[in-house]
Design a protein around this motif. Structure first.
Motif, short mmCIF file in Angstrom:
data_model
loop_
_atom_site.label_atom_id
_atom_site.label_comp_id
_atom_site.label_asym_id
_atom_site.label_seq_id
_atom_site.Cartn_x
_atom_site.Cartn_y
_atom_site.Cartn_z
N ASP A 4 0.87 -1.42 -0.34
CA ASP A 4 0.15 0.48 0.03
C ASP A 4 1.09 1.41 -0.23
O ASP A 4 1.29 1.59 0.66
N MET A 5 0.78 2.15 -1.68
CA MET A 5 1.91 3.20 -1.56
C MET A 5 1.18 4.20 -0.21
O MET A 5 1.64 5.15 -0.23
N SER A 52 6.11 10.35 -2.24
CA SER A 52 5.24 11.13 -2.49
C SER A 52 4.76 11.49 -3.25
O SER A 52 3.50 11.37 -4.24
N ALA A 53 5.65 11.73 -4.05
CA ALA A 53 5.58 11.44 -5.48
C ALA A 53 4.87 10.95 -6.32
O ALA A 53 4.06 10.83 -7.52
N ALA A 54 5.03 8.79 -5.36
CA ALA A 54 4.34 8.23 -6.32
C ALA A 54 2.87 8.17 -5.85
O ALA A 54 2.47 7.98 -6.75
N ARG A 55 2.94 8.45 -4.69
CA ARG A 55 0.85 9.04 -4.24
C ARG A 55 0.47 10.01 -5.43
O ARG A 55 -0.89 9.31 -6.41
N SER A 115 0.18 0.49 -5.45
CA SER A 115 0.98 -0.53 -5.14
C SER A 115 1.88 -1.32 -6.47
O SER A 115 1.90 -1.10 -7.20
N MET A 116 3.25 -1.62 -5.70
CA MET A 116 4.39 -1.93 -6.66
C MET A 116 5.20 -3.35 -5.85
O MET A 116 4.85 -3.93 -5.02
N ARG A 151 -4.37 0.59 -7.97
CA ARG A 151 -4.82 0.36 -6.95
C ARG A 151 -3.94 -0.27 -5.28
O ARG A 151 -3.74 -1.85 -5.62
N PRO A 152 -4.76 -0.10 -4.66
CA PRO A 152 -3.12 -0.39 -3.09
C PRO A 152 -3.78 -1.52 -2.91
O PRO A 152 -5.16 -2.61 -2.82
N GLY A 153 -2.66 -2.54 -2.57
CA GLY A 153 -3.34 -4.36 -1.94
C GLY A 153 -3.26 -5.36 -3.31
O GLY A 153 -3.74 -6.14 -2.69
N THR A 154 -3.12 -4.43 -4.50
CA THR A 154 -3.22 -5.68 -5.39
C THR A 154 -1.65 -6.24 -5.23
O THR A 154 -2.17 -7.80 -5.51
N PHE A 155 -0.62 -6.63 -4.91
CA PHE A 155 0.46 -7.14 -5.41
C PHE A 155 0.50 -7.97 -4.00
O PHE A 155 1.30 -7.97 -3.37
N THR A 156 -0.06 -9.33 -3.82
CA THR A 156 -0.37 -10.21 -2.93
C THR A 156 0.78 -10.87 -2.85
O THR A 156 1.72 -10.79 -3.58
#
Length: 232
Positions: A97-98, A110-113, A119-120, A141-146
């Protein structure tokens, strides 16, 4: 994650990558395949660090190059760190969660948001004795990369690294053959024009290369170009 389907897609991908005609086409296909095959992946890119600078080798998606530029400019960020620390044991990163604080990369986060990155995850592209940079996957979307999705990225990167190594080897061989042909033709020109032996002709090329600090193949190309100009 449907692993059987993903395994079948990996088999197809392996064949597709080996069919590419150049290193750059292989890199581009790797990035595009990440977006196509990894669930929730909105963009992907391959980042290398050369002489301390972040270099985007390939990108698929509008946020990749700006993300790479920011990491290089700020000197921080997960992709930048992963590619820069290729000699260390860490080969994968995952940011669930970025939107949450990222103490290791506060300015980049901060810049990525603002770029809309939620998510990365990233994996080094490497073989046993080579490092090619990092394959980085982005999701809005946050939480994408489980953990499962990160594992899928790792499997993709493993296939890609082998194909990239093969592509580089072929590219180097083709380049070597072209260089050898150019030098041989330049030696032939000198031998015909000045009545030199092949050894003397090669020594002339080598001396010019060393004296002017110019690569041997470039010296050879200049001699070929001069003859072409005279003939035209």
């Amino acid at each position: 994650m449907e692993w059987q389907k993903f395994a079948e897609e990996m088999a197809v991908l392996a064949r597709t990558l080996l069919k590419q005609d150049s290193v750059q086409q292989t890199l581009d296909e790797i990035a595009a395949s990440a977006v196509r095959l990894v669930d929730g992946c909105d963009a992907a890119g391959i980042l290398a660090v050369r002489k301390g600078r972040a270099v985007t080798l390939s990108s698929c998606g509008d946020m990749v190059q700006e993300s790479d530029r920011l990491q290089g400019e700020l000197g921080e960020g997960p992709c930048f760190d992963l590619a820069r620390r290729a000699e260390e044991d860490e080969r994968v990163f995952r940011i669930v969660d970025m939107t949450r604080p990222q103490p290791d990369w506060p300015r980049y986060a901060s810049a990525a948001r603002e770029l809309g990155i939620g998510s990365m995850t990233g994996v080094l592209l490497y073989t046993h004795d080579e490092d090619f940079g990092a394959l980085n996957l982005y999701a809005r979307r946050p939480g994408t990369f489980t953990e499962d999705i990160a594992t899928a990225g790792w499997l993709l990167a493993s296939h890609a690294a082998v194909a990239l190594s093969d592509a580089r080897t072929i590219d180097q061989l083709e380049h070597a053959l072209q260089t050898r042909h150019a030098i041989g033709e330049a030696m032939g020109i000198l031998m015909e024009r000045h009545g030199m032996s092949d050894e003397d002709a090669f020594n002339v090329l080598r001396n010019i290369s060393q004296h002017h600090n110019v690569k041997l193949r470039d010296v050879a190309q200049r001699i070929r170009d001069k003859r072409a100009d005279k003939q035209s």
